[in-house]
Scaffold this active site. Structure first.
Site, mmCIF file in Angstrom:
data_model
loop_
_atom_site.group_PDB
_atom_site.id
_atom_site.type_symbol
_atom_site.label_atom_id
_atom_site.label_comp_id
_atom_site.label_asym_id
_atom_site.label_seq_id
_atom_site.Cartn_x
_atom_site.Cartn_y
_atom_site.Cartn_z
ATOM 1 N N LYS A 126 0.855 -1.185 0.000
ATOM 2 C CA LYS A 126 0.000 0.000 0.000
ATOM 3 C C LYS A 126 0.881 1.221 0.000
ATOM 4 O O LYS A 126 2.030 1.165 0.459
ATOM 5 C CB LYS A 126 -0.886 0.016 1.252
ATOM 6 C CG LYS A 126 -2.156 0.806 1.064
ATOM 7 C CD LYS A 126 -3.227 -0.035 0.394
ATOM 8 C CE LYS A 126 -4.474 0.734 0.126
ATOM 9 N NZ LYS A 126 -5.573 -0.179 -0.217
ATOM 10 N N ASP A 166 -7.028 4.195 -4.429
ATOM 11 C CA ASP A 166 -7.682 4.003 -3.135
ATOM 12 C C ASP A 166 -8.352 5.358 -2.868
ATOM 13 O O ASP A 166 -8.577 6.126 -3.816
ATOM 14 C CB ASP A 166 -6.658 3.627 -2.048
ATOM 15 C CG ASP A 166 -7.310 3.048 -0.796
ATOM 16 O OD1 ASP A 166 -7.656 1.852 -0.779
ATOM 17 O OD2 ASP A 166 -7.507 3.788 0.198
#
Ligand code: GLU
Length: 445
Positions: A126, A166
C-alpha cells in the site's frame, strides 16, 4: 489468544509503538490463528509470524510541488511493500491528509491477506501521501502526481510492484501517474498500474469492481442464511467509488439503499438513493453530499449526522477505517440489522466486531467483502500481459465467481476450524494458510 502469540504481539507493539492502526490490524489477524498453529505447528517455526508482520521494504519520500499561484508545497510519499510471497507487490495508493506510516502499514498488512483470499498471484502493498486533492485544480493534481511518481517509479514494475487507486486516487490520478511513469521509464509498461483509463490499457469493470463485488458478497452471505437482498433496506456509508457501485449493485439485486454520507454529513432518501444524481455530484462535479438535496427535494441532509442510527436490514460501511464503533453496532443491532459487509478497509472497531460476532449476525470483514477491487486489478494485469481486452459481461461474470469463491472459502475454513459462520476468522485463517505455505516454501526470506 495463546501465550506465544500474545508475546509475539507484545514484541510487535513495542517495535511499532506509534502505529495504532497497524497494531489494530495485526491484533485482529493474530487473534484468529491460534488454532491454525495448533494444527500446523510448522507455521510457528522460523519466526514466520514475526516475518509476516514486518514489511519487506518501506519507502518514505519527499514530494515537492507548486500550486497554481506558484507557492511551493511539500508532502510526504509512502510505499510499504509488505509481502511478495504470492506475487508482485499489489495494492492501492491513498491521497488523504490523514495518511501516515501507521495507516499505510495497516492497509498494506490487510492487503496481504485480502490478495491471498482472491486466489490470484499478487503480494500485498500500500502507499500514498498526505496530499489533499480536495479543492485542488486538475493542473495542481497533475503536478503533484508527476512529482510523486518521479520518486516512486524507481520502486515499481509489472513484476515488482503494481499500485492502483484508493481513497483520493481515481482515474484522473492514475492517468497522470501512468503518464509520468511511461515518460521516466521510456517503456509502455501497461501492467505497472491498474485502474487505468480504457483508452490506455485499462479494463472494463475495474471502476465498478469493489462495490459490485461487495454486492455479490452480500448476496452470498444472505443466501447462506436462506435470505436475499430482495426488499431489504440498506445503508451505505461514504459516497466515493466503492459506495457508488455498491449502491448500484445492491439496487440491481433488489435491495433499497436509503442513505449514504460523506465526511460532513448524511443524506437520507426514503424512496432510495438516486444514482444518476449521486454520480453527477461525486464523479463529475466533485461536490459535498449536501448538494444531493438540491436535486432531490424530498431527501434530507443532516450535517454531522450518524448514518448507523437509521434502521436497516443490511449495513455496508464504505467510507474509512474505524467509522463504525461499538455504539454504532448496538444501534444497528437494535434496529434489526442482519448483515454487515465492509466495503472500506477496517471500518469496524474491534468492539463493534465483537458485538456483531456475539449477536451472530452475518459480518464480513473488508479483506473478504471488498476484495473484488483488487481481484479485478489482477484481471486487468492478465489482460495487459496478454494484450487482450475482455467484454464487460465476461469480466463481471469472473468477478462474481471470484466473490463466491472467497465467500465459500471463508465459510468452509470457519467450519473446519470450529468457528462456523464466522467470516472474520474464516478469512484470516484461509488467507494466512496461503501466505504461510508460500513463505515456508521459499526459505528464510
Ligand atoms: N485500494 C483497493 C483495495 O483496498 C484496490 C487495490 C488494487 O486494486 O490494487 O483493495
Amino acid at each position: 489468544m495463546d501465550e506465544k502469540l500474545e508475546s509475539t504481539l507484545w514484541n510487535i507493539q513495542q517495535r511499532n509503538v506509534s502505529e495504532p492502526e497497524f497494531i489494530q490490524a495485526v491484533k485482529e489477524v493474530l487473534g484468529s490463528i491460534g488454532t491454525v498453529l495448533a494444527k500446523h505447528p510448522k507455521f510457528a517455526e522460523q519466526k514466520l509470524i514475526e516475518r509476516i508482520c514486518e514489511p519487506e521494504r518501506q519507502v518514505i519520500f519527499r514530494v515537492p510541488w507548486q500550486d497554481d499561484r506558484g507557492e511551493v508545497h511539500i508532502n510526504r510519499g509512502f510505499r510499504v511493500q509488505f509481502n511478495s510471497a504470492l506475487g508482485p507487490f499489489k495494492g492501492g495508493l491513498r491521497f488523504h491528509p490523514s495518511v501516515n506510516l501507521s495507516i499505510v502499514k495497516f492497509l498494506g498488512f490487510e492487503q496481504i491477506f485480502k490478495n491471498a483470499l482472491t486466489g490470484m498471484p499478487i503480494g500485498g502493498a500500500k502507499g500514498g501521501s498526505d496530499f489533499d486533492p480536495k479543492g485542488r485544480s486538475d493542473e495542481e493534481v497533475m503536478r503533484f502526481c508527476q512529482s510523486f511518481m518521479t520518486e516512486l517509479s524507481r520502486h515499481l514494475g509489472e513484476y515488482t510492484d503494481v499500485p492502483a487507486g484508493d481513497v483520493g486516487v481515481g482515474k484522473r490520478e492514475i492517468g497522470f501517474l501512468f503518464g509520468q511513469y511511461k515518460r521516466i521509464s521510456n517503456r509502455y509498461e501497461s501492467g505497472v498500474l491498474t485502474g487505468k483509463g480504457l483508452s490506455y490499457g485499462g479494463a472494463l469493470v475495474r471502476t465498478e469492481a469493489t462495490g459490485y463485488g461487495l454486492g455479490y458478497f452480500v448476496q452470498e452471505m444472505l443466501a447462506a442464511r436462506g435470505e436475499s437482498l430482495g426488499g431489504k433496506t440498506c445503508l451505505v456509508s461514504g459516497s466515493g467509488n466503492v459506495a457508488i457501485y455498491a449502491i448500484e449493485k445492491v439496487m440491481q439485486l433488489g435491495g433499497k439503499v436509503v442513505a449514504c454520507s460523506d465526511s460532513k454529513g448524511v443524506v437520507y432518501d426514503e424512496a432510495g438513493i438516486d444514482l444518476p444524481t449521486l454520480k453527477r455530484i461525486k464523479e463529475v462535479e466533485r461536490l459535498p453530499i449536501e448538494s444531493y438535496c438540491q436535486w432531490r427535494k424530498r431527501a434530507h441532509y443532516q450535517e454531522g449526522g450518524n448514518l448507523w442510527e437509521i434502521k436497516c436490514d443490511v449495513a455496508l460501511p464504505c467510507a474509512t477505517q474505524n467509522e463504525l464503533t461499538g455504539k454504532d453496532a448496538d444501534a444497528l443491532l437494535r434496529g434489526g440489522c442482519i448483515a454487515v459487509a465492509e466495503g472500506a478497509n477496517m471500518p469496524t472497531t474491534p468492539d463493534g466486531i465483537e458485538k456483531f460476532t456475539k449477536a451472530r449476525i452475518a459480518y464480513a470483514p473488508g479483506k473478504a467483502a471488498n476484495a473484488g477491487g483488487v481481484a479485478t486489478s489482477a484481471l486487468e494485469m492478465q489482460q495487459n500481459a496478454s494484450r487482450d481486452a475482455w467484454s464487460f459481461e465476461y469480466t463481471e461474470r469472473k468477478l462474481a465467481h471470484i466473490m463466491k469463491d472467497i465467500h465459500d472459502r471463508c465459510l468452509k475454513t470457519a467450519d473446519e476450524f470450529g468457528v462456523p459462520g464466522n467470516y472474520a476468522q474464516g478469512a484470516n485463517i484461509g488467507a494466512f494458510l496461503r501466505v504461510a505455505d508460500a513463505m515456508q516454501s521459499l526459505g528464510l526470506i
